[in-house]
Design an enzyme around this catalytic site. Structure first.
Site, PDB file in Angstrom:
ATOM      1  N   TYR A 184      14.385  -4.472  28.701  1.00  0.00           N
ATOM      2  CA  TYR A 184      14.999  -5.269  27.639  1.00  0.00           C
ATOM      3  C   TYR A 184      15.385  -4.387  26.450  1.00  0.00           C
ATOM      4  O   TYR A 184      16.477  -4.518  25.882  1.00  0.00           O
ATOM      5  CB  TYR A 184      14.043  -6.376  27.197  1.00  0.00           C
ATOM      6  CG  TYR A 184      14.479  -7.079  25.932  1.00  0.00           C
ATOM      7  CD1 TYR A 184      15.576  -7.939  25.950  1.00  0.00           C
ATOM      8  CD2 TYR A 184      13.815  -6.875  24.734  1.00  0.00           C
ATOM      9  CE1 TYR A 184      15.995  -8.572  24.786  1.00  0.00           C
ATOM     10  CE2 TYR A 184      14.221  -7.510  23.570  1.00  0.00           C
ATOM     11  CZ  TYR A 184      15.315  -8.353  23.601  1.00  0.00           C
ATOM     12  OH  TYR A 184      15.725  -8.964  22.452  1.00  0.00           O
TER      13      TYR A 184
ATOM     14  N   TYR B  55      20.069 -18.275  16.550  1.00  0.00           N
ATOM     15  CA  TYR B  55      18.674 -18.455  16.152  1.00  0.00           C
ATOM     16  C   TYR B  55      18.487 -19.762  15.388  1.00  0.00           C
ATOM     17  O   TYR B  55      19.048 -20.787  15.741  1.00  0.00           O
ATOM     18  CB  TYR B  55      18.206 -17.242  15.322  1.00  0.00           C
ATOM     19  CG  TYR B  55      18.366 -15.940  16.037  1.00  0.00           C
ATOM     20  CD1 TYR B  55      17.856 -15.759  17.311  1.00  0.00           C
ATOM     21  CD2 TYR B  55      19.052 -14.874  15.460  1.00  0.00           C
ATOM     22  CE1 TYR B  55      17.996 -14.545  17.978  1.00  0.00           C
ATOM     23  CE2 TYR B  55      19.199 -13.661  16.117  1.00  0.00           C
ATOM     24  CZ  TYR B  55      18.666 -13.509  17.375  1.00  0.00           C
ATOM     25  OH  TYR B  55      18.810 -12.321  18.023  1.00  0.00           O
TER      26      TYR B  55
ATOM     27  N   VAL C 238      21.412  -7.770  15.540  1.00  0.00           N
ATOM     28  CA  VAL C 238      21.018  -7.239  14.240  1.00  0.00           C
ATOM     29  C   VAL C 238      21.696  -5.921  13.884  1.00  0.00           C
ATOM     30  O   VAL C 238      21.564  -5.447  12.760  1.00  0.00           O
ATOM     31  CB  VAL C 238      19.487  -7.080  14.130  1.00  0.00           C
ATOM     32  CG1 VAL C 238      18.804  -8.423  14.139  1.00  0.00           C
ATOM     33  CG2 VAL C 238      18.946  -6.160  15.202  1.00  0.00           C
TER      34      VAL C 238
ATOM     35  N   SER D  29      20.783  -8.113  20.427  1.00  0.00           N
ATOM     36  CA  SER D  29      20.499  -9.416  21.034  1.00  0.00           C
ATOM     37  C   SER D  29      21.706 -10.067  21.695  1.00  0.00           C
ATOM     38  O   SER D  29      21.543 -11.033  22.442  1.00  0.00           O
ATOM     39  CB  SER D  29      19.923 -10.370  19.986  1.00  0.00           C
ATOM     40  OG  SER D  29      18.593 -10.024  19.673  1.00  0.00           O
TER      41      SER D  29
ATOM     42  N   LYS E 147      21.524 -10.545  25.365  1.00  0.00           N
ATOM     43  CA  LYS E 147      20.780 -11.666  25.960  1.00  0.00           C
ATOM     44  C   LYS E 147      21.710 -12.638  26.677  1.00  0.00           C
ATOM     45  O   LYS E 147      21.386 -13.159  27.752  1.00  0.00           O
ATOM     46  CB  LYS E 147      20.006 -12.409  24.882  1.00  0.00           C
ATOM     47  CG  LYS E 147      18.929 -11.605  24.190  1.00  0.00           C
ATOM     48  CD  LYS E 147      18.364 -12.368  22.988  1.00  0.00           C
ATOM     49  CE  LYS E 147      17.275 -11.599  22.285  1.00  0.00           C
ATOM     50  NZ  LYS E 147      16.822 -12.261  21.046  1.00  0.00           N
TER      51      LYS E 147
END
Length: 338
Positions: free
Chosen positions: A207, A259, A277, A82, A85
């Site tokens: 993605y 998050y 992660v 992530s 992103k």
């Protein structure tokens, strides 16, 4: 939000880091004091991630002048996940502009899990920010071109951020592609709201591949330092994105990068940051440096335990917290008689 400041030049005042020797010693200390921490668990919902060495721990700081400070397993490669992103968002903003991207993907925290479907429904199909999966898939879908052109754009852009060619871990990609049913459902839901123009499954595939790019803790520090340095990679000297894009990206990271723990992270550490992660964390001190960390033991929110602890130590010890201040030296107020 129309603030009528488009004609006002952005000024930056960020201070400086301690001397090279002090930074070097503090990076080593941050690594030493956390290397024995065994809290957290290695992610296993993507099968290949469960094979990571739980003892691995690398920590790097790259300053905006290109100075590098490494400790531990900084050359161990892992999938960016992530963290990608943040940098794809920056590339999309560079290519399409502030307003276009903002109209398609918001900048507010959801307060919900990174893969929440409820967050999409509550916002009438508008992805709330680019750091949750819905917003990230919508951002990737904004990249111009067909699937092959989108992929070349992304891998080239992230490689320029890192200062070296990045490659996909094919095993990680295939493992994620076999288990990304929820992301496919999210993309279909976004399509139903008119938030993805092309094939939503193509967007998910691109993605998924971007998340499987291999990086190291050192790479993350260079990538973070590029955002800290107004979009110029301090190692290669290449401009990757504009200063305005860095400002936008760092603002989004400060609000949403960790998050549902973003508020707690900002309260305790005070830096824009992003986790993945696989165990990576990048944190950015504007005008000063980028921090890259790798340790695959995660807390329940999916953030590296050792990485967070090391970032917290460096934030305090190096004076990086954006909200920290100290009393000014005793002096007459400006404009008053001396």
């Amino acid at each position: 939000m129309d603030l009528e400041v488009g004609d006002v030049a952005q000024r930056a005042s960020t201070g400086s880091l301690p001397g090279w020797d002090d930074v070097e010693a503090l990076v080593v200390e941050a690594w030493q004091r956390n290397r024995g921490v065994d809290d957290g668990v290695v992610a296993d919902y993507i099968p290949i991630l469960a094979e990571a060495d739980p003892a691995a721990f690398g920590l790097a700081v790259v300053e905006v002048d290109g100075s590098t400070h490494d400790a531990g397993d900084v050359d161990v490669a892992f999938s960016i996940q992530s963290i990608s992103k943040a940098f794809v968002y920056a590339l999309a903003c560079e290519e399409l502009g502030h307003e276009v991207v903002l109209e398609r993907v918001g900048v507010d925290n959801t307060g919900l899990a990174f893969n929440s479907v409820m967050a999409i429904e509550l916002a009438a199909g508008h992805p709330r920010n680019p750091m949750v999966n819905a917003g990230a898939i919508a951002t990737t879908a904004l990249v111009p071109g067909d699937v092959d052109e989108q992929w070349r754009f992304i891998v080239d852009g992230l490689s320029r951020f890192a200062g070296r060619p990045l490659e996909v871990d094919q095993v990680v990609y295939e493992s994620e592609a076999a288990t990304n049913q929820r992301n496919r459902a999210i993309a279909r839901l976004l399509e139903s709201y008119g938030r993805i123009a092309g094939d939503p499954l193509d967007a998910v595939d691109v993605y998924t591949r971007q998340c499987a790019l291999l990086v190291t803790a050192h790479d993350l520090a260079v990538m973070g330092a590029t955002l800290a340095d107004g979009g110029v990679n301090p190692v290669t000297g290449e401009r990757v994105v504009a200063p305005e894009v860095c400002r936008d990206t760092l603002a989004v990271l400060a609000a949403t990068g960790m998050y549902e723990r973003s508020g707690e992270w900002l309260f305790e550490i005070g830096l824009p940051g992003k986790s993945g992660v696989a165990g990576g964390i990048v944190a950015i001190s504007p005008g000063k440096a980028g921090i890259g960390a790798y340790s695959p033991r995660l807390d329940p929110a999916g953030n590296s335990v050792r990485g967070q602890r090391a970032a917290a130590y460096l934030s305090r010890a190096l004076g990086l917290n954006l909200f920290a201040s100290a009393p000014a030296a005793s002096a007459p107020p400006k404009g008053s008689p001396s």
